[in-house]
Design a protein around this motif. Structure first.
Motif, PDB file in Angstrom:
ATOM      1  N   SER A 214       0.847  -1.180   0.000  1.00 30.22           N
ATOM      2  CA  SER A 214       0.000   0.000   0.000  1.00 30.22           C
ATOM      3  C   SER A 214       0.888   1.237   0.000  1.00 30.22           C
ATOM      4  O   SER A 214       2.084   1.162  -0.243  1.00 30.22           O
ATOM      5  CB  SER A 214      -0.921  -0.029   1.222  1.00 30.22           C
ATOM      6  OG  SER A 214      -0.152  -0.088   2.413  1.00 30.22           O
ATOM      7  N   THR A 215       0.317   2.386   0.314  1.00 32.31           N
ATOM      8  CA  THR A 215       1.054   3.644   0.277  1.00 32.31           C
ATOM      9  C   THR A 215       2.361   3.558   1.040  1.00 32.31           C
ATOM     10  O   THR A 215       2.403   3.069   2.163  1.00 32.31           O
ATOM     11  CB  THR A 215       0.196   4.771   0.874  1.00 32.31           C
ATOM     12  OG1 THR A 215      -1.041   4.806   0.178  1.00 32.31           O
ATOM     13  CG2 THR A 215       0.900   6.110   0.712  1.00 32.31           C
ATOM     14  N   VAL A 216       3.424   4.056   0.413  1.00 26.90           N
ATOM     15  CA  VAL A 216       4.745   4.016   1.037  1.00 26.90           C
ATOM     16  C   VAL A 216       4.772   4.920   2.254  1.00 26.90           C
ATOM     17  O   VAL A 216       4.362   6.067   2.187  1.00 26.90           O
ATOM     18  CB  VAL A 216       5.832   4.462   0.035  1.00 26.90           C
ATOM     19  CG1 VAL A 216       7.203   4.489   0.699  1.00 26.90           C
ATOM     20  CG2 VAL A 216       5.832   3.540  -1.169  1.00 26.90           C
ATOM     21  N   PRO A 217       5.264   4.415   3.397  1.00 30.41           N
ATOM     22  CA  PRO A 217       5.308   5.230   4.612  1.00 30.41           C
ATOM     23  C   PRO A 217       6.416   6.260   4.559  1.00 30.41           C
ATOM     24  O   PRO A 217       7.305   6.203   3.720  1.00 30.41           O
ATOM     25  CB  PRO A 217       5.593   4.201   5.706  1.00 30.41           C
ATOM     26  CG  PRO A 217       6.413   3.178   4.997  1.00 30.41           C
ATOM     27  CD  PRO A 217       5.820   3.090   3.608  1.00 30.41           C
ATOM     28  N   GLU A 218       6.352   7.228   5.451  1.00 33.49           N
ATOM     29  CA  GLU A 218       7.431   8.193   5.580  1.00 33.49           C
ATOM     30  C   GLU A 218       8.682   7.441   5.984  1.00 33.49           C
ATOM     31  O   GLU A 218       8.646   6.591   6.865  1.00 33.49           O
ATOM     32  CB  GLU A 218       7.068   9.208   6.672  1.00 33.49           C
ATOM     33  CG  GLU A 218       8.149  10.236   6.951  1.00 33.49           C
ATOM     34  CD  GLU A 218       7.763  11.159   8.094  1.00 33.49           C
ATOM     35  OE1 GLU A 218       8.651  11.777   8.679  1.00 33.49           O
ATOM     36  OE2 GLU A 218       6.566  11.242   8.395  1.00 33.49           O
ATOM     37  N   PRO A 219       9.839   7.727   5.342  1.00 32.95           N
ATOM     38  CA  PRO A 219      11.071   7.008   5.686  1.00 32.95           C
ATOM     39  C   PRO A 219      11.394   7.111   7.158  1.00 32.95           C
ATOM     40  O   PRO A 219      11.269   8.151   7.771  1.00 32.95           O
ATOM     41  CB  PRO A 219      12.137   7.720   4.836  1.00 32.95           C
ATOM     42  CG  PRO A 219      11.362   8.301   3.703  1.00 32.95           C
ATOM     43  CD  PRO A 219      10.028   8.693   4.280  1.00 32.95           C
ATOM     44  N   ARG A 220      11.848   5.975   7.734  1.00 36.54           N
ATOM     45  CA  ARG A 220      12.171   5.968   9.154  1.00 36.54           C
ATOM     46  C   ARG A 220      13.292   6.948   9.473  1.00 36.54           C
ATOM     47  O   ARG A 220      13.328   7.547  10.542  1.00 36.54           O
ATOM     48  CB  ARG A 220      12.561   4.559   9.593  1.00 36.54           C
ATOM     49  CG  ARG A 220      11.379   3.633   9.756  1.00 36.54           C
ATOM     50  CD  ARG A 220      11.834   2.213  10.007  1.00 36.54           C
ATOM     51  NE  ARG A 220      12.360   1.634   8.769  1.00 36.54           N
ATOM     52  CZ  ARG A 220      12.932   0.445   8.703  1.00 36.54           C
ATOM     53  NH1 ARG A 220      13.093  -0.267   9.789  1.00 36.54           N
ATOM     54  NH2 ARG A 220      13.368  -0.034   7.554  1.00 36.54           N
ATOM     55  N   ALA A 221      14.225   7.125   8.536  1.00 35.62           N
ATOM     56  CA  ALA A 221      15.337   8.044   8.786  1.00 35.62           C
ATOM     57  C   ALA A 221      14.809   9.452   9.021  1.00 35.62           C
ATOM     58  O   ALA A 221      15.270  10.164   9.907  1.00 35.62           O
ATOM     59  CB  ALA A 221      16.296   8.036   7.597  1.00 35.62           C
ATOM     60  N   LEU A 222      13.823   9.872   8.208  1.00 34.68           N
ATOM     61  CA  LEU A 222      13.263  11.203   8.361  1.00 34.68           C
ATOM     62  C   LEU A 222      12.560  11.336   9.700  1.00 34.68           C
ATOM     63  O   LEU A 222      12.641  12.366  10.362  1.00 34.68           O
ATOM     64  CB  LEU A 222      12.275  11.479   7.216  1.00 34.68           C
ATOM     65  CG  LEU A 222      11.660  12.880   7.172  1.00 34.68           C
ATOM     66  CD1 LEU A 222      12.768  13.926   7.090  1.00 34.68           C
ATOM     67  CD2 LEU A 222      10.715  13.002   5.985  1.00 34.68           C
TER      68      LEU A 222
END
Length: 245
Positions: A214-222
């Motif tokens: 599904s929709t790509v999550p916000e990158p964990r690094a950010l």
């Protein structure tokens, strides 16, 4: 005292971010199944998906055929062009990402058989994205009554052994796409590859697992950097207020 505490908090936050990048899984580059097994729980990535806990559960052969071991099976990442960790475009579902297994040694003549049982886990990590469906692709040959069957099992979460069959591909080039179950962040996959020459011949050149998310999550690094910024802002604000006082 407040200043020293702030320095400790800031240092800890920085260390957390640095360790996150240090421990992050590297992109999935072509290698043997044995080298992928050595990655353990860290695994490797194709796009936003992490593939880990690779294992050759069993390998066997009969009738004079050679059992195919982990050091003889090649593994590579699949995905759209430009996807990190993808060395080839996923067949049939070019928008998905996945993992391909291949070897020239999956081949039998009359009266021979081979069987490999391979397992791995795939995860999109924390966030809004989830695995919504999966595809099984196998490129094989049979003459005249040889048979190739790849039975795929998938279980939500890290489950061993996984017992829920979601797809079976038999003979020639086949594609199986199925809504496994409700969307999940982590999936345990187990595949049983059975090759039987019977009165003819049978073999497999490639077997791939591909996954839609599904929709790509916000990158964990950010997310971590944002958290670090908030901590730093808090520390410097306390320092400024202390100086002003």
């Amino acid at each position: 005292m407040t200043h020293k505490f702030g320095q400790i908090v800031l240092f800890s936050a920085c260390a957390s971010v640095i360790s996150m990048f240090t421990l992050a899984a590297a992109p999935c580059t072509p290698g043997t199944l044995a080298s992928y097994e050595a990655l353990g729980a860290t695994g490797c990535t194709v796009g936003n998906d992490t593939f880990f806990n690779f294992q050759l559960i069993s390998d066997s052969a009969s009738g004079g055929a050679t059992a195919v071991g982990a050091s003889q099976i090649m593994v590579e990442g699949l995905g759209p062009l430009g996807t990190s960790g993808a060395t080839a475009v996923a067949p049939f579902l070019s928008g998905d990402v996945g993992i391909d297994f291949d070897t020239a040694l999956w081949s039998t003549f009359a009266g021979q058989s081979q069987d490999d049982n391979i397992a791995f886990d795939v995860s999109v990590g924390p966030g809004a994205a989830e695995i919504t469906d999966a595809g099984l692709v196998q490129d094989s040959f049979t003459t005249p009554n040889g048979s190739v069957t790849v039975a795929e099992k998938g279980c939500s979460g890290i489950v061993a052994p996984c017992t829920q069959t979601w797809g079976v591909a038999s003979n020639d080039t086949s594609f199986v796409a199925d809504q496994i179950f409700s969307a999940t962040g982590t999936l345990s996959v187990e595949k049983d590859i059975a090759i039987n020459g019977n009165n003819g011949t049978a073999g497999v050149s490639s077997i791939a697992d591909v996954f839609s998310t599904s929709t790509v999550p916000e990158p964990r690094a950010l997310s971590f950097l944002l958290g670090l910024g908030l901590v730093a802002g808090f520390v410097f604000r306390k320092k400024f207020l202390g100086v002003s006082a």
